[in-house]
Design a protein around this motif. Structure first.
Motif, short mmCIF file in Angstrom:
data_model
loop_
_atom_site.label_atom_id
_atom_site.label_comp_id
_atom_site.label_asym_id
_atom_site.label_seq_id
_atom_site.Cartn_x
_atom_site.Cartn_y
_atom_site.Cartn_z
N ALA A 469 0.83 -1.21 0.00
CA ALA A 469 0.00 0.00 0.00
C ALA A 469 0.87 1.26 0.00
O ALA A 469 0.54 2.25 -0.67
N GLY A 470 1.99 1.22 0.72
CA GLY A 470 2.89 2.37 0.76
C GLY A 470 3.55 2.64 -0.59
O GLY A 470 3.68 3.79 -1.02
N LEU A 471 3.97 1.58 -1.27
CA LEU A 471 4.58 1.74 -2.59
C LEU A 471 3.59 2.31 -3.60
O LEU A 471 3.94 3.14 -4.44
N ILE A 472 2.35 1.86 -3.51
CA ILE A 472 1.32 2.33 -4.43
C ILE A 472 0.98 3.79 -4.16
O ILE A 472 0.78 4.59 -5.09
N ALA A 473 0.94 4.17 -2.88
CA ALA A 473 0.55 5.54 -2.53
C ALA A 473 1.67 6.55 -2.70
O ALA A 473 1.43 7.76 -2.65
N ALA A 474 2.90 6.06 -2.94
CA ALA A 474 4.05 6.96 -2.97
C ALA A 474 3.93 8.03 -4.05
O ALA A 474 4.34 9.17 -3.86
N ASP A 475 3.36 7.67 -5.22
CA ASP A 475 3.24 8.65 -6.30
C ASP A 475 1.82 9.20 -6.44
O ASP A 475 1.50 9.85 -7.43
N ARG A 476 0.97 8.87 -5.46
CA ARG A 476 -0.39 9.43 -5.39
C ARG A 476 -1.26 9.08 -6.61
O ARG A 476 -2.12 9.85 -7.01
N ARG A 477 -1.02 7.92 -7.17
CA ARG A 477 -1.90 7.44 -8.24
C ARG A 477 -1.82 5.92 -8.25
O ARG A 477 -0.86 5.33 -7.75
N VAL A 478 -2.84 5.29 -8.80
CA VAL A 478 -2.90 3.83 -8.87
C VAL A 478 -2.87 3.41 -10.33
O VAL A 478 -3.80 3.71 -11.09
N THR A 479 -1.81 2.72 -10.73
CA THR A 479 -1.71 2.22 -12.09
C THR A 479 -2.41 0.87 -12.18
O THR A 479 -2.77 0.24 -11.17
N LEU A 480 -2.59 0.38 -13.41
CA LEU A 480 -3.22 -0.93 -13.60
C LEU A 480 -2.41 -2.03 -12.92
O LEU A 480 -2.97 -2.89 -12.23
N VAL A 481 -1.08 -2.00 -13.11
CA VAL A 481 -0.23 -3.02 -12.50
C VAL A 481 -0.39 -3.00 -10.98
O VAL A 481 -0.51 -4.06 -10.33
N GLU A 482 -0.40 -1.82 -10.40
CA GLU A 482 -0.55 -1.71 -8.94
C GLU A 482 -1.90 -2.23 -8.49
O GLU A 482 -2.00 -2.95 -7.47
N PHE A 483 -2.95 -1.88 -9.22
CA PHE A 483 -4.28 -2.36 -8.86
C PHE A 483 -4.34 -3.88 -8.90
O PHE A 483 -4.88 -4.54 -8.00
N VAL A 484 -3.79 -4.47 -9.97
CA VAL A 484 -3.84 -5.92 -10.14
C VAL A 484 -3.09 -6.61 -9.01
O VAL A 484 -3.59 -7.55 -8.39
N ILE A 485 -1.87 -6.16 -8.73
CA ILE A 485 -1.05 -6.81 -7.70
C ILE A 485 -1.70 -6.68 -6.33
O ILE A 485 -1.77 -7.65 -5.56
N GLN A 486 -2.19 -5.50 -5.99
CA GLN A 486 -2.82 -5.31 -4.69
C GLN A 486 -4.09 -6.16 -4.57
O GLN A 486 -4.36 -6.74 -3.51
N THR A 487 -4.86 -6.25 -5.64
CA THR A 487 -6.09 -7.05 -5.60
C THR A 487 -5.78 -8.52 -5.37
O THR A 487 -6.41 -9.18 -4.54
N VAL A 488 -4.79 -9.03 -6.10
CA VAL A 488 -4.44 -10.45 -5.96
C VAL A 488 -3.88 -10.74 -4.57
O VAL A 488 -4.26 -11.73 -3.93
N LEU A 489 -2.99 -9.90 -4.08
CA LEU A 489 -2.39 -10.13 -2.76
C LEU A 489 -3.44 -10.04 -1.65
O LEU A 489 -3.43 -10.84 -0.71
N ALA A 490 -4.33 -9.07 -1.75
CA ALA A 490 -5.36 -8.93 -0.72
C ALA A 490 -6.25 -10.15 -0.68
O ALA A 490 -6.66 -10.62 0.40
#
Length: 628
Positions: A469-490
């Motif tokens: 979550a910290g890596l994703i929030a670092a640039d204040r936007r959610v890319t497709l890759v970030e969304f996919v990885i966070q969804t799968v891990l959660a």
């Protein structure tokens, strides 16, 4: 062989048999009421049918106690199995094979499981080995694909070729994908509940026949003692009869699911000889071991319905047979009778054999009979040795996750600042190694890392999810890759990952907005040249129940992360048979050829709703080879 006709027939038969199990419970309740009523009537009037007016709540109490016994017995067993597949594997005497194992036979087994998992788009299951079992057998267990395990006997490793082992693993993956695992664990619990009736009857007999002190007390309590003994004896008989018929129904359910799994395994691998030759070797081994899939562990009978082949010789035929005859299974696979094969143990593979490029991670659909026959959909992606090694250890697997999330330029610097210096260096090093892989090869790495990530305890899992979550929030936007990885891990690592999800929506009409959200996401990723409207209409046409024919795709600005997550939660609670309709609609909206970004999104959606990845999505990913 008509695979889908076989599957549909087996599903219909299984539904009938599950209903029979419920009827058996009702029959036991009725029988217990009859036994208690006869005993009470005889002690009160001296005649079997002497009472016309029963005590208030008599039958309701009997029914409640009986159902409570079955429920308590089932609950206790289910609590014992609350860890799902791991608990079942340990119950069978299994030892977990570490993802970093260097034993050549274990490495080959792990490779086969990994390639099947990548091809089907589910998390790589934990792998267990039944070291003391020399026969050929295997099983899959768990409550859902995200916490499934696959267990294999030592005999399966030493007696089967790689293609045959792949056929066996394909059979077990079909149990995972067809939803058999949860049914199998529930059958274990229900049989334990039925066993409680007999156990309670035995306790009543012991209590009623106990020598109470004092002649006067024995005289006064004589009638009660007779009631207890008679009732206990009756419940003992009814309980064991119930257990017998419960086992008959369990065996019948298991036989139908085995036919379904055989059909699915051949469909998955496109290779009848893989599973077919494994079954022929079981038939050949049966000449010296009865049967050739025999399990020696004391829990073999209790878990008999989980295994690939009959686990006990006493249950190998008749109503109590948990598996169809091997000969019948072979006839269904080949369409004719087949002779048994020799099942002697084979020499251990040489070290070089398992590092050559003919042992791939298949991500293009399930493998065919041999390397030369596999479809060549482009050059394979070589998995760097450093990346392959990092996937096998829990901490370095976390570094792989961090590496997959790293972006370029100033955004990367902001991301690395959220990690400790050591973890930041490792993540950057692995990111450079992964950069040489095709973009579509990134997400399968997450599947390969799952066995190691599951070795993390609850605190470290929470720490990983927080760092993501910290890596994703670092640039204040959610890319497709970030969304996919966070969804799968959660979905796979959160505390609720292993919990069964209740069905709340039986068709798509109750999740209309969720369907529109997911269709809109796919449309915006796949659209080109202003064809978003046509793509949305193509997907909506596949979902008449959702009533989206007059709707348009939602604007990108309305597809925020919370709304998408809410949509996935609703679809996750959709009835299993309705999920494929939505997935087909999403594929129709994505169009052909399937864009890589849409493939990643569909893979994440399937992971979030516990659905197998369609073949069209699997085929869009490259093959992986080790670097020899």
């Amino acid at each position: 062989m008509n695979f889908f006709a076989q599957q549909e027939h087996a599903r219909r038969q299984t539904r009938k048999l599950v209903v029979l199990f419920a009827l058996a419970v009702l029959a036991i309740v009725a029988a217990v009421n009859a036994v208690v009523a006869l005993a009470w009537s005889w002690t009160q009037t001296g005649a079997v049918f002497g009472i016309r007016d029963w005590p208030r709540g008599f039958f309701a109490t009997n029914t409640g106690v009986t159902l409570a016994l079955i429920g308590v017995g089932t609950l206790i067993e289910m609590l014992n199995l609350r860890d799902g597949g791991d608990a079942v594997a340990k119950m069978a005497g299994g030892r977990q094979v570490p993802p970093s194992s260097t034993d050549l036979l274990e490495r080959r087994l792990l490779n086969v499981v990994e390639e099947m998992a990548i091809a089907s788009g589910i998390a790589v299951p934990r792998v267990y080995l039944l070291d003391r079992e020399t026969a050929i057998n295997a099983f899959a267990a768990g409550y859902n694909p995200d916490e499934a395990v696959v267990a294999v006997t030592r005999g399966a490793l030493t007696r089967l070729t790689r293609d045959e082992l792949q056929g066996v693993i394909g059979h077990e993956f079909s149990h995972i994908l067809n939803g058999d695992m949860r049914l199998n664990i529930r059958l274990i619990g229900l049989l334990a509940g039925l066993q409680m009736i007999a156990g309670f009857g035995r306790h009543l007999i012991d209590f009623g026949s106990h020598s109470w002190s004092g002649r006067e007390e024995r005289r006064k309590q004589g009638s009660l003692r007779v009631v207890l003994v008679l009732t206990g004896f009756g419940m003992l008989v009814v309980g064991y009869i119930g257990v017998f018929f419960g086992r008959v129904i369990k065996a019948a359910v298991s036989r139908q699911r085995e036919f379904l799994a055989d059909a699915s395994a051949v469909q998955f691998t496109r290779n009848a000889d893989g599973l077919g030759n494994a079954l022929r070797k079981i038939a050949g081994l049966s000449r010296s071991i009865q049967p050739g899939s025999r399990i020696e562990h004391p829990s073999a009978e209790q878990l008999s319905h989980l295994f690939l082949g009959a686990a006990s010789g006493s249950l190998a035929a008749g109503w109590l047979a948990t598996h169809p005859p091997v000969e019948e299974r072979l006839r269904r696979i080949y369409g004719r009778s087949m002779t048994p094969l020799d099942a002697a143990e084979m020499p251990a593979p040489a070290a070089r054999q398992e590092t050559l490029p003919d042992i791939p991670y298949e991500a293009t659909g399930f493998a065919a009979a041999s390397v030369m026959e596999r479809p060549r959909l482009g050059d394979p992606a070589v998995l760097p040795a450093d990346v392959d090694a990092a996937l096998r250890q829990p901490q370095s697997a976390c570094d792989i996750v961090h590496a997959l999330l790293l972006e370029q330029g100033a955004a990367r610097a902001a991301q690395l600042a959220t990690l400790s210096p050591a973890r930041a260096r490792m993540a950057e090093y692995l990111a450079d190694k992964i950069a040489g892989l095709p973009q579509s090869a990134r997400l399968p790495l997450l599947d390969l890392a799952m066995p190691a990530l599951r070795e993390l305890d609850a605190a470290r899992r929470a720490q990983l999810l927080a760092s993501v979550a910290g890596l994703i929030a670092a640039d204040r936007r959610v890319t497709l890759v970030e969304f996919v990885i966070q969804t799968v891990l959660a979905r796979r690592l959160s505390p609720r990952a292993a919990r069964p999800v209740p069905v709340r929506h039986h068709d798509l009409s109750g999740i209309r907005d969720a369907c529109r959200v997911l269709l809109s996401m796919v449309v915006h990723l796949a659209s080109a040249g202003g064809d978003a409207g046509a793509r949305f209409a193509a997907g909506a046409a596949r979902l008449p129940q959702a009533g989206l024919s007059s709707e348009l795709a939602l604007p990108v600005a309305e597809l925020g992360f919370p709304r998408v997550n809410e949509a996935l939660e609703q679809v996750h609670r959709l009835a299993p048979l309705a999920k494929p309709l939505l997935i087909k609609a999403l594929l129709a909206a994505a169009g052909e050829p399937l864009p890589p970004q849409a493939a990643d999104l569909l893979r994440a959606i399937c992971a979030a709703i516990e659905a197998p990845v369609p073949e069209a999505v699997s085929a869009s990913y490259p093959r992986f080879h080790w670097k020899s």
